[in-house]
Enzyme design. Sequence first.
Site, PDB file in Angstrom:
ATOM      1  CD  GLU A 519      14.625  25.887  33.877  1.00 13.23           C
ATOM      2  OE1 GLU A 519      15.272  26.222  32.876  1.00 13.23           O
ATOM      3  OE2 GLU A 519      14.274  24.710  34.095  1.00 13.23           O
ATOM      4  CG  ASP A 583      20.464  19.487  38.085  1.00 14.43           C
ATOM      5  OD1 ASP A 583      19.466  20.218  37.961  1.00 14.43           O
ATOM      6  OD2 ASP A 583      20.492  18.304  37.708  1.00 14.43           O
TER       7      ASP A 583
HETATM    8 ZN    ZN Z   1      17.469  22.554  32.486  1.00 19.01          ZN
END
Ligand code: ZN
Length: 680
Positions: A519, A583
């Site tokens: 995030e 990621d």
């Molecule tokens: Zn995301």
Amino acid sequence: MWTRISVVAALLPVAAFAQLPSYEPKYGNSGIDLGAMDTNVSPCSNFYQYACGTWRVKNPIPPDRARWSRFDELSEKNLELERDILEKAAQPSPTRSALDQKIGDFYAACINEPAIERLGIAPIEPQLDQIDGLRSKEQLAAVLAKLGGAGINGIFRFFADADSMDASRNIANIDQGGISLPDRDYYMKTDPASVDIRAKYEQHVALVFGLLARARNAQWDSNARAAAVLRFETALAQNSMDRVARRNPDARNHPMPVKDLPDLIPDFQWSVFFTAEAAPAFQKMNVGNPEFFRKLGDLLKQTSLDDLKSYLTWRALLDSARAMPKAFVDENFEFFGRTLTGAKEIQPRWKRCVEEADSALGEALGQKYVELAFSGPAKARALELVHEIESSMEQDIKTAPWMTEATKRQALTKLAAVSNKIGYPDKWRDYSSLAIRPDDFFGDELRASAFEVRRDLNKIGKPVDKSEWFMTPSTVNAYYSPPENNINFPAGILQLPFYNPTADDAVNYGAIGVVVGHELTHGFDDQGRRFDGAGNLRDWWTPEDAANFTQRADCIVNEYSGFSPVDGVKLNGRLTLGENAADNGGIQLAYAALMHDLANRVLPKTADGFTQEQLFFLGYAQVWCQNTTDAQARRLAITNPHSPGEFRVNGVVQNMPQFQEAFSCKLGDAMVAPKACRVW
Ligand SMILES: [Zn+2]
């Protein structure tokens, strides 16, 4: 340091659910599910299979699902917990609280199928009468506004959102919309699978018109009406921007004075529309896709009034489908569930009702949910972890070899301005003006939709309230908001398997730690980097650094474009760029935080036979164990900016020297990219 509670294996509750896989995890001392692994495969040749292979065999997709994953496992547990809350709240009692009355009566109304059958389509008659009453296209603005006020979206979207140029204020927005299939591509692609889905969609629309004809004792040509719907939606789709184009915030940013709207579309009565929607007065607004509205004028001219009525009737039925009698609900599932996602059965009524309650009254139900699922030290512990990941990011930016000092300073300023929201809102939404009755589900849904529309439109012209949440507390997900520059972690995801209080820290850093890093990295991905710390759309990059970013990001685009989730389908590297970058960056941040943490402690070298580094990567991978139907995999490849679990694992670890060292992988192994990608 993120406090560790215990290294002793605990007996973790495994609830048994009807229809769900009867899988029992075999948690080792470390917190890794040893029973999920397939150790016949080398971690260096397919890490996803190594970490999740047995889990995937033992977890077939339940018939009421199109995908079964660790996320869904947790969602199911949250649903069960919420059902208990709702069933208790539904018991009438003189001492029942106002909050219990709202959520309990809502659930009771939803679960009461005989009452819903008795009412039939009566509750939607006023909306249908409005549409039938259209005598000329001049009246379209007023009718669209009335439907919009009831939460029924036709043709385009109207809503409040932060002003891109001054993110402290909300302004009015209009944007493309009005299609019913999951993406514009569905209306245009010419491959046999897409053509087949379109044919089934048209058939579905015709069947729903047939049901309506019977319910209203009306006679019309349902096939002709369905064809008109498909024609009109196809035109809307052709006039819409695609998902990749919309990732560019500039492409959606077109502020203009309201008085200039007639330049885009001369014949539409905007003042009638805004007045009938009861929106606060405003002069300035943003038009998300001006081209869409420019072409809409001609489209409305070319479309007959009867065809417009068919289209609006369909949209009213579709938006109300979940509250309709069983025949409509079942037919809706046949297309939107079975055909589009490959699910075999509709979800049991209680699950749908819990989800409806969460969607309509999420911050009322959420108060009860967090009392049960997120009390004690959970919030403080999560915040501690977030702070650690934020320090990782600070170091990461300071040491980035490809960025000049000037851009680094701006990035650090933005990072320092990120605010963190954990678990649930500080101030709960006030639903006191929303009337909920125990015997009128359709009415409850309609009033709840109207309440939300009103709440949203009332923000126009007002300061942005950064404390507002865009997910409910029980949601198994998290988000970053660019205009608010905040990261948000609902209580629903701060649970096993993302956070396991009895697991080794290394496992938790790999699971929830990467979610936090993910995030945070969104603030600096291809979209997030275009906004500054105040949330304004402002270019703070030197041209040289921006070019470097793009080059690094293109490496990720190319890598993921080569992945195939299902035969004949490739991932869209540009659609998934932001998530893949998050990621790849997020795991670096969590890994660095773990290393920093371990440097200060003496821990046993191994647990369950794995090193701390190996546990971290296993903790990460096991969050992504999942099975997906082919139909759903195809749908997600078009619509979902997230890559499927397999590539969230293998796509990431092959870029990481730390992974390769942890498992002694060699150049030539599948999990060692010859040219590793890295942005953050
Ligand atoms: Zn995301």
